[in-house]
Design an enzyme around this catalytic site. Structure first.
Site, mmCIF file in Angstrom:
data_model
loop_
_atom_site.group_PDB
_atom_site.id
_atom_site.type_symbol
_atom_site.label_atom_id
_atom_site.label_comp_id
_atom_site.label_asym_id
_atom_site.label_seq_id
_atom_site.Cartn_x
_atom_site.Cartn_y
_atom_site.Cartn_z
ATOM 1 N N HIS A 219 -29.055 0.351 8.885
ATOM 2 C CA HIS A 219 -30.077 0.571 7.853
ATOM 3 C C HIS A 219 -29.426 0.673 6.464
ATOM 4 C CE1 HIS A 219 -34.010 2.282 6.474
ATOM 5 N NE2 HIS A 219 -33.222 2.863 5.580
ATOM 6 N N GLU A 220 -28.433 1.545 6.369
ATOM 7 C CA GLU A 220 -27.775 1.728 5.064
ATOM 8 C C GLU A 220 -27.014 0.471 4.662
ATOM 9 O OE1 GLU A 220 -28.896 4.117 3.487
ATOM 10 O OE2 GLU A 220 -29.710 5.249 5.184
ATOM 11 N N HIS B 77 -29.303 -1.710 2.705
ATOM 12 C CA HIS B 77 -29.347 -1.273 1.298
ATOM 13 C C HIS B 77 -28.083 -1.726 0.564
ATOM 14 C CE1 HIS B 77 -32.973 1.167 1.343
ATOM 15 N NE2 HIS B 77 -32.552 1.920 2.353
ATOM 16 N N GLU C 242 -36.141 -0.977 0.575
ATOM 17 C CA GLU C 242 -36.408 -0.603 1.953
ATOM 18 C C GLU C 242 -36.643 -1.848 2.810
ATOM 19 O OE1 GLU C 242 -35.910 2.493 2.447
ATOM 20 O OE2 GLU C 242 -36.524 2.734 4.543
#
Lengths: 506, 506
Positions: free
Chosen positions: A253-254, A257, A292
């Site tokens: 997830h990170e 980003h 996101e």
């Protein structure tokens, strides 16, 4: 560099430094350093705001007569200045004071599971955010003014029908899933040593293209990504030794980003287009939702796909042979895609996550609109959890008190999580359409084509475009939930053996 | 807090933030982040200087009418402002540019061991530092103006006779030692795993009283201590797996610096008396020399003493049983106190270290005074190494090019290392005199009495007093080498079995 460029660079430097201070506070700082650090952050934020509101900066922005990108940068600076000027100094001061007080009270209230303790601060916070909305201005609903802080251009008018379609889709799908047998998940809770988890997580992040010569992975209580220009983009995760997916998918997830931030065009470094000026953050993406969309795309669309685990599960099994001894790829893939209603948002699966978000958004919109009183909030929350998820909320800690957002004054940020999901599928659909070979490359574990397409179409532009402009440029249309709904129906239909009639594109 | 206090706090915050950025750059930052970080540091330094030179700050300092401590703070601010105002903006700009260029050229010249490559930059650096001396002003020698930047009040007139006495003592002592057999040191070069070294180093630091709730130990290429207020004081060391003393004594050394910073009185946090304003550093000690006196005191006076190893060697042997199998406390103590002339300052023992320093000081003083030309520097260096240490310098890399200081424009900082040694012994003598039980407590491994005495007498005051004032308050006299000479003669006389006639106090 002209005067506008020089001043923008200086402001961006200060915002990047604020990020360094925050990263350090969350990953390295000894406990004793916290109050001094808070003062350093306050001093530097005030300085950054002073630089932004310096009349000479406004004059420099007005004097810009450059290319389209520079003109956009100047316009964004002018918009940010105008917005900040509309907020009375007294309101800014009161909000800052209340935020630090409210977060403390909230933490105590959550620990004691006592909403009544937090109610006075929340009431005041709603009131101040209503004042903030009035100061910032809006056309439709006061909530629009707050939404605009996180997702420029998003309004209640767009959001409500979008959410309605999602709910109409998600709730029946959830009911259908609940009638099916659940997969095994016990092996996810075996003992997974943190050091090995870290090695795997980092290796997977690098496979996606995370450049560790411009980044690093650390541990923190809450995972996050943070950047100090595209040249230094750091991520964190949290290692739970009795739950493998936490750190694993947290890292993916990170990484999503981080790929966004590392992909911003070098020329945009130290410009307004790598800064969220009204929020005073150094961040390169178009909006919270756009950002996101990338974390969700890499974590869920890629990282939770069958193709991904076909390739990587054998490797994972090599590293954790005992823990995954009697598990095969299909079982692992099913386990990390289990749908199960739960009380806590941050632990929710892809499908129920949106229900958690929509519940919060509808409640906070009603609070800001004056249609819901703070004292009635827990009851409204619990009723909604009951009707959407079929669960009883046993206490406020696991209910209305679970998120930090309201105590931090972040009204209007929740929608961006679900908007991000919607955008992720729109972007992915556009990528598949433009690159028919995409799925094949992913099956082979080649992530460069996707990352380069995303970089060309999204990452490189930083904040050049509004989310709506970007979405329209890349996908040919505005926010459209259809690709997302198709993705979820297809995925869970297959995983749970459901017979689903595909909804047709409107 | 009055206007002066508020503005001083803001400046101190910025200096602490500069330290955070530097700590991160040296311990955590990925390589790709360096140029963005350099810009962030430049922006923030300029802002701090702007705040310091803001006429409103000067007015606020002049308006102070407080107690003695506040008056001293205001006076220090006014002195710093006056000093900085005396430096022409053009000179500051040129020096900053030359420093970054010269350090790069120096690094290449050292790698190629070619002084000629660095000579043009060094010539210009000497010239600019002479201009800096003229701008700052001095009464005796231009070098005084530069000395004053690191050791307020120190002059060539004080330094020369001091150094003469040290040389008259050190050189014959070194000759006498060289006639004696050398102890075994082979076991110091066994394999010592870094992880174990780190555990031991941190444990020893904590025994001295280093408070890790307000600090942490990391690794870096060059060990250092850095603080962001007394609440967050970090140290680093370097682990060489084939040389135990490096990390061990490096940690004790930085711990000495850290105890000083952690011991500054809380009320001085965020004031001028926790900042080196002319240097724009957040540092709590009275001067470079005073700070160095504490690192040397804890590293050498305590950490290399027989009493220390009587207590701690068995523990060390438990951790490294194979590496220290045939070694006893006496042998270990002798090994870590071996005197052996060497070419490299940072690897030198306590005795020859001063000779390295004095050589540099005399050469840089002659450069600034115009008595020595840069082109003649290598020859002068090599001749001095020959006469003081009896060694031939095989190449410039191991000679005149070994230190970064001159390329960084730090003329005047070298003396503080030896001044620190001298002060350490004066402070230690005063502590022994005032606490007759001190040696007994140390023999028992109780470091609190010494640390508290040093805190009461030195640390708590931060920069309240000049080094001379502090020394006089604590020891009753100014710089006096006698206690230091007595210490060295006594220690090495015993270790090497020499028959030394103690020099009488002048």
């Amino acid at each position: 560099m002209n005067d506008f460029g020089r001043r923008s660079a200086e402001i961006n430097d200060l915002l990047c430094i604020l990020n360094v201070l925050n990263w350090d506070a969350r990953t390295q700082m000894p406990a004793g350093g916290s109050s001094a650090r808070a003062q350093q952050l306050a001093t530097l934020s005030a300085l950054a705001q002073e630089k932004l509101l310096d009349p000479a900066y406004e004059a420099a922005a007005r004097a810009v007569d450059g290319d389209d990108v520079e003109t956009r940068a100047a316009q964004q600076a002018l918009d940010a200045i105008a917005a900040l000027r509309r907020i009375p100094a007294e309101l800014t001061r009161e909000l800052a004071l209340l935020k630090s007080e409210a977060q403390e009270v909230w933490a105590r209230a959550r620990a004691a599971s006592d909403f009544g303790l937090f109610a006075p601060q929340l009431t005041r916070m709603v009131e101040l955010n209503r004042q903030l909305a009035e100061a910032l201005g809006y056309e439709g609903h006061p909530y629009d003014a707050l939404l605009n802080l996180y997702e420029p251009g998003l309004t209640v008018e767009t959001l409500l029908p979008l959410f309605e379609r999602l709910r109409d889709h998600h709730v029946p799908l959830l009911r259908a899933i609940q009638e099916r047998p659940q997969p095994r998940t016990d092996f996810l809770h075996a003992h997974y040593p943190a050091a090995q988890q870290k090695r795997v997580s980092l290796a997977l992040a690098k496979q996606f293209g995370y450049d560790t010569s411009r980044g690093r992975l650390d541990e923190s209580a809450h995972p996050f990504e943070i950047s100090f220009t595209r040249q230094d983009v750091r991520i964190t995760t949290r290692f739970q030794e009795n739950f493998l997916p936490g750190a694993l998918f947290g890292t993916l997830h990170e990484t999503g980003h981080a790929l966004y931030e590392q992909g911003v065009r070098p020329e945009l470094s130290r410009t307004v287009l790598a800064s969220d000026l009204p929020g005073l953050y150094a961040v390169g993406g178009a909006s919270y939702g756009t950002h996101e969309s990338q974390s969700r795309l890499w974590e869920n669309r890629i990282g939770r796909s069958r193709a991904y685990w076909n390739l990587h599960f054998p490797h994972l099994q090599n590293i954790f042979p005992r823990q995954l001894a009697d598990v095969d790829t299909a079982a692992f893939h099913r386990a990390v895609n289990t749908v199960r209603p739960s009380l806590i948002r941050v632990e929710a699966d892809e499908l129920t996550y949106d229900l958690h978000i929509m519940l919060r958004v509808e409640l906070e919109r009603a609070l800001i609109g004056g249609e819901l009183a703070v004292k009635d909030l827990p009851e409204a929350w619990n009723a909604r959890i009951r009707s959407d998820l079929g669960l009883d909320v046993p206490d406020d800690a696991r209910g209305v008190l679970q998120d930090i957002h309201w105590s931090a004054g972040m009204f209007g940020s929740f929608p961006t999580y679900t908007v991000g999901n919607v955008m992720a599928s729109q972007f992915y659909a556009a990528a598949t359409e433009q690159m028919p070979e995409l799925e094949d490359t992913l099956r082979r574990g080649e992530y460069t084509p996707l990352r380069e397409w995303l970089t060309d179409n999204i990452y490189q532009h930083g904040r050049t475009y509004t989310p709506h402009e970007l979405l329209t440029r890349v996908t040919g249309r505005g926010l459209d939930p259809q690709p997302y709904l198709d993705y979820l129906s297809g995925k869970y239909g297959e995983l749970y053996g459901l017979d689903i009639q595909k909804e047709q594109t409107a």
